[in-house]
Design a protein around this motif. Structure first.
Motif, mmCIF file in Angstrom:
data_model
loop_
_atom_site.group_PDB
_atom_site.id
_atom_site.type_symbol
_atom_site.label_atom_id
_atom_site.label_comp_id
_atom_site.label_asym_id
_atom_site.label_seq_id
_atom_site.Cartn_x
_atom_site.Cartn_y
_atom_site.Cartn_z
ATOM 1 N N ASN A 339 -42.541 13.098 5.602
ATOM 2 C CA ASN A 339 -42.478 14.020 4.466
ATOM 3 C C ASN A 339 -43.874 14.461 4.061
ATOM 4 O O ASN A 339 -44.117 15.650 3.814
ATOM 5 C CB ASN A 339 -41.827 13.338 3.263
ATOM 6 N N ASP A 370 -50.778 11.886 -0.078
ATOM 7 C CA ASP A 370 -51.049 13.146 0.629
ATOM 8 C C ASP A 370 -51.745 14.137 -0.292
ATOM 9 O O ASP A 370 -51.800 13.938 -1.509
ATOM 10 C CB ASP A 370 -49.762 13.731 1.229
ATOM 11 N N GLN A 389 -33.620 18.079 -3.358
ATOM 12 C CA GLN A 389 -34.819 18.639 -2.767
ATOM 13 C C GLN A 389 -35.683 19.224 -3.867
ATOM 14 O O GLN A 389 -35.183 19.600 -4.919
ATOM 15 C CB GLN A 389 -34.457 19.698 -1.740
ATOM 16 N N GLY A 390 -36.996 19.275 -3.590
ATOM 17 C CA GLY A 390 -37.973 19.712 -4.575
ATOM 18 C C GLY A 390 -37.511 20.948 -5.325
ATOM 19 O O GLY A 390 -37.388 20.954 -6.533
ATOM 20 N N GLY A 402 -32.423 16.360 2.328
ATOM 21 C CA GLY A 402 -32.525 15.671 1.046
ATOM 22 C C GLY A 402 -31.899 14.291 1.099
ATOM 23 O O GLY A 402 -31.546 13.730 0.072
ATOM 24 N N LEU A 405 -35.133 10.386 1.341
ATOM 25 C CA LEU A 405 -35.613 9.532 0.249
ATOM 26 C C LEU A 405 -34.492 8.665 -0.304
ATOM 27 O O LEU A 405 -34.718 7.521 -0.691
ATOM 28 C CB LEU A 405 -36.227 10.380 -0.868
HETATM 29 P P1 ADP Z 1 -35.654 16.124 3.206
HETATM 30 O O1 ADP Z 1 -37.118 16.051 3.428
HETATM 31 O O2 ADP Z 1 -34.837 15.821 4.420
HETATM 32 O O3 ADP Z 1 -35.208 17.361 2.509
HETATM 33 P P2 ADP Z 1 -36.058 13.864 1.474
HETATM 34 O O4 ADP Z 1 -35.085 13.063 0.697
HETATM 35 O O5 ADP Z 1 -36.934 13.140 2.428
HETATM 36 O O6 ADP Z 1 -35.226 14.963 2.213
HETATM 37 O O7 ADP Z 1 -36.967 14.659 0.454
HETATM 38 C C1 ADP Z 1 -36.371 15.317 -0.622
HETATM 39 C C2 ADP Z 1 -37.282 16.354 -1.202
HETATM 40 O O8 ADP Z 1 -38.395 15.737 -1.823
HETATM 41 C C3 ADP Z 1 -37.893 17.308 -0.209
HETATM 42 O O9 ADP Z 1 -37.034 18.366 0.076
HETATM 43 C C4 ADP Z 1 -39.126 17.774 -0.944
HETATM 44 O O10 ADP Z 1 -38.798 18.815 -1.825
HETATM 45 C C5 ADP Z 1 -39.532 16.584 -1.760
HETATM 46 N N1 ADP Z 1 -40.618 15.807 -1.142
HETATM 47 C C6 ADP Z 1 -40.509 14.656 -0.462
HETATM 48 N N2 ADP Z 1 -41.709 14.184 -0.086
HETATM 49 C C7 ADP Z 1 -42.625 15.079 -0.526
HETATM 50 C C8 ADP Z 1 -44.074 15.158 -0.465
HETATM 51 N N3 ADP Z 1 -44.801 14.230 0.147
HETATM 52 N N4 ADP Z 1 -44.657 16.228 -1.060
HETATM 53 C C9 ADP Z 1 -43.926 17.167 -1.674
HETATM 54 N N5 ADP Z 1 -42.565 17.146 -1.773
HETATM 55 C C10 ADP Z 1 -41.919 16.129 -1.216
#
Ligand code: ADP
Length: 737
Positions: A339, A370, A389-390, A402, A405
């Motif tokens: 991510n 990061d 998701q963000g 999504g 995490l």
């Molecule tokens: P995915 O990446 O498969 O959509 P995740 O559950 O891993 O699902 O992440 C969910 C959301 O969290 C992502 O869509 C993103 O918007 C946000 N996100 C996760 N990690 C980061 C990061 N390091 N920096 C910015 N946004 C992040």
């Protein structure tokens, strides 16, 4: 009655108070001359007697009057108390120690439609629902043990039907402490009971629904995996044929979309497995450093391609070997670091592991830092929820489900840890988690360097690499002075001309061909005159190593720098031999080619393929014959057993779900055959990837397990291994696919 008595006593005392002194006075006055001798003293005695009798009478009168007042107050109190008792909703009952009712309140009588007088003196107790009873009214079990109060619940039959009561029993004792009575106060808790029942059945229903949702997801994703096998396999075969450029583009697109779909399905399957509580944590022994560094190394090519730095630091004090679920820990790390890379276009990603506390087990904190786009406050609140998701633009721009995490959170919680996020919008994010792991080999502090050799200068242009390299130097027990720009480093050198560095680590910027300042110029600084100059390069920059050597560097390190390599290099006992320190770790894992030559040619090994699905069979046959295997295909377990009796095979590929006789039954029968056929290795091919399925295969006598859809390379590597040595280690490599 009592009142009349009091009145009588008051009137009587007034009468006495007046009558007695009057009589005495009159008595003495009516006999004036009795004795002259006695005259004088007699009048004295008379007066004293008069005084004594009058005060006695007055005292008695006041006493009686006071008693009357008290009796009245008591009566009022008692009727107030009685009123209070009767006006309470609670039912009250008193029984003597031998179980005879001595008192019931009005609420009690109303509720059970009784008359108080008729109940008193009997052994009455309200009808109890014995199936739900948890104690008997008035049997004060705590009486003997001296407990102050006993509390229990009962379902009683009342004029309003069956109702739940919460009883409190209190003992009433005489001054010697002997139990005289038990007072039971009962409160109607039917409504509360009803709410409790409703809540628990709602919870049960929700849990059932959740379990069936998870089971549905697991089944669905399993069902999708089977046709995916066909799509991906066929696309792969197609790409291996002669194609025009246009056709190749289409075939590549099919393969790419298929890969994306498969990883989505795997996520859903994984999530639903975790949700339905089907995750069992392993307890492997492993090296923390290795686990973390392998993750950053795996992602290095991807990072460098974007021009993003990536680095891992395991700080001092973190044990070397621990026991825990390495696979799941890596999964979480890969997800967080993946991510971080996905959302970072500039700067870098650092992974840091530090000791948070504890001896055994230890609590370790993992941070993934990061310099990417960050996460808005709004999105932060439920970022660990599934399918979150963000924001919408993130989803469109970066893809993803999504789920990553949400899965990570559940894994970390299953491991007894916590996961969280620190972020400043626009300035990157820091995801962190903690886990508790058992220590197998505690941290060993590296030997301290001699004072003159302890100072290490770190120069980088990266705000991620400079501090991280500094921390790595510190973890090796050296003293770092890290600068995030060459300018800052040079300024520091000028400010402190007396410091002497033993080593300078110069981090070559990504994509640069040469250092910003020629190394000879740096060597002019007295602080660096005797320092070994080490250049830190990306794997892609290694082609210019000869040039760097010629320009004055003494050694090199390849990014991401492994702690062990750095430690070896810094150790003054080891001569700075050009490149020797780095040679050991320069390989960076890359995606394996679709079909690699390393799997060789099978030169005619015979494979029995039991598979009912035509497409899958065609795929496996194509891959195998292309690599020199002779394939005999059957469509069910019965045919497989027959074939095993008639023909000699080197290996069997057995689908689990087949009509008539399935793979498990067929395996059991084959293992029971006479002759050499019973010992032929059998590989389970199946889209069922749950742990129970693996166990079932193993119990039936299968030797290996290959989840579908399989990659050609995996299949070939596995067959290669089986055919080379029948007794090599288990199939864990293939089973972890
Ligand atoms: P995915 O990446 O498969 O959509 P995740 O559950 O891993 O699902 O992440 C969910 C959301 O969290 C992502 O869509 C993103 O918007 C946000 N996100 C996760 N990690 C980061 C990061 N390091 N920096 C910015 N946004 C992040």
């Amino acid at each position: 009655m009592g009142d009349m008595g009091v009145h009588f006593r008051i009137i009587a005392s007034f009468f006495l108070a007046i009558a007695i002194p009057a009589t005495v006075v009159l008595q003495f006055n009516s006999a004036p001359v009795q004795s002259e001798l006695l005259n004088a003293p007699t009048s004295n005695i008379q007066t004293w007697l008069l005084l004594f009798v009058s005060s006695l009478a007055i005292g008695l009168a006041i006493g009686w009057w006071r008693e009357r007042q008290l009796a009245e107050a008591l009566r009022q109190n008692e009727s107030r108390l009685q009123g209070l008792i009767d006006s309470q909703g609670d039912i009250i009952m008193r029984k003597s120690a031998d179980g005879v009712v001595s008192f019931v309140n009005e609420a009690f009588c109303n509720l059970f439609e009784l008359e108080a007088d008729k109940v008193k003196g009997t052994n009455y107790h309200p009808p109890v629902d014995m199936t739900a009873a948890r104690g008997m009214i008035g049997t004060f079990s705590g009486a003997e043990t001296g407990t102050f109060r006993v509390r229990y619940e009962q379902r009683l039959e009342t004029r309003d039907g069956w109702r739940w009561f919460l009883w409190d029993d209190y003992p009433v004792r005489d001054p010697e402490g002997v139990l005289v009575e038990v007072q039971s106060v009962g409160r109607d808790i039917t409504d509360r009971k009803q709410i409790e029942t409703d809540l628990s059945s709602a919870r049960d229903a929700a849990e059932r629904a959740n379990r069936s949702k998870s089971a549905f997801l697991a089944t669905m994703s399993h069902e999708i995996r089977t046709p995916m096998n066909g799509i991906l396999g066929m696309a792969m075969l197609l790409r291996d044929t002669e194609l025009t450029d246009e056709q190749r583009t289409y075939a590549d697109a099919v393969q790419e979309s298929g890969d994306a779909l498969l990883s989505l399905i795997n996520d859903i399957l994984d999530y639903s497995k975790i949700e339905s509580g089907k995750v069992e944590l392993e307890a492997d022994e492993f090296e923390i450093r290795n686990a973390v560094e392998s993750v950053t190394e795996l992602l290095t090519p991807q990072a460098h391609e974007k021009g993003v730095q990536i680095v891992a630091v395991v700080r001092q004090g973190v044990p070397e070997r621990v026991k825990g679920d390495k696979g799941r820990l890596r999964q979480v790390l890969l997800n967080l670091v993946g991510n971080a890379l996905k959302f970072t276009e500039e700067g870098g990603v650092a992974v840091r592991v530090s000791l948070q506390g504890g001896l055994n087990p230890v609590t370790l904190k993992f941070e993934v830092i990061d310099t990417g786009i960050g996460i808005s406050d709004g999105a932060r609140a439920n970022i660990f929820e599934e399918f979150s998701q963000g924001d919408d633009t993130t989803a469109r721009k970066f893809g993803g489900t999504g789920l990553g995490l949400a899965i990570s959170k559940r894994i970390i919680e299953a491991m007894g840890g916590e996961i969280g996020l620190e972020t400043t919008d626009g300035a990157g994010s820091t995801f962190w988690f903690t886990v508790q792991l058992e220590t197998v080999v505690p941290a060993q502090l590296p030997a301290l360097p001699a004072p003159g050799e302890a100072d290490i200068l770190v120069v980088s242009d990266s705000h991620i690499i400079a501090p991280a390299l500094g921390e790595q130097v510190e973890a090796a027990s050296y003293r770092p002075q890290a600068h995030a720009s060459l300018g800052a480093a040079l300024a520091a050198l000028e400010r402190a001309p007396d410091v002497r560095f033993a080593v300078m680590l110069y981090d070559l910027p990504l994509g640069a061909d040469d250092p910003d300042v020629p190394v000879e110029m740096l060597a002019d600084f007295p602080a660096l005159a005797d320092a070994r100059k080490v250049i830190v390069v990306a794997p892609e920059q290694r082609k210019r190593l000869d040039h760097f050597l010629a320009s004055g560097f003494d050694a090199f390190l390849v990014k991401p720098v492994r702690q062990a390599t750095l430690q070896r290099l810094l150790n003054p006992g080891v001569d700075a031999e050009w490149g020797s320190a780095s040679a050991a770790h320069t390989s960076t894992p890359r995606r394996a080619p679709a079909i690699s030559a390393s799997n060789g040619n099978a030169s005619g090994a015979r494979v029995l393929l039991a598979e009912d699905n035509d497409i899958n069979a065609m795929l496996a046959t194509a891959i195998l014959t292309k690599h020199g295997y002779k394939v005999h295909r059957v469509v069910n377990g019965r045919e497989a057993i027959e074939a095993m009796i008639q023909i000699t095979f080197d290996v069997v590929l057995m689908d689990m779900q087949m009509p008539e006789v399935d793979g498990l039954q067929a395996t059991v029968k084959i293992r029971a055959l006479e002759g050499p056929a019973r010992n032929v290795p059998i590989v389970a091919l199946t889209a069922n990837v749950m742990d129970e399925d693996r166990d079932a295969c193993r119990n039936a006598g299968m030797s290996e397990f290959l989840p579908k859809p399989f990659v050609a390379d995996e299949l070939l590597a596995m067959l290669n291994r089986i055919l080379k040595s029948g007794d090599e280690d288990d199939g864990s490599a293939a089973a972890s696919a």
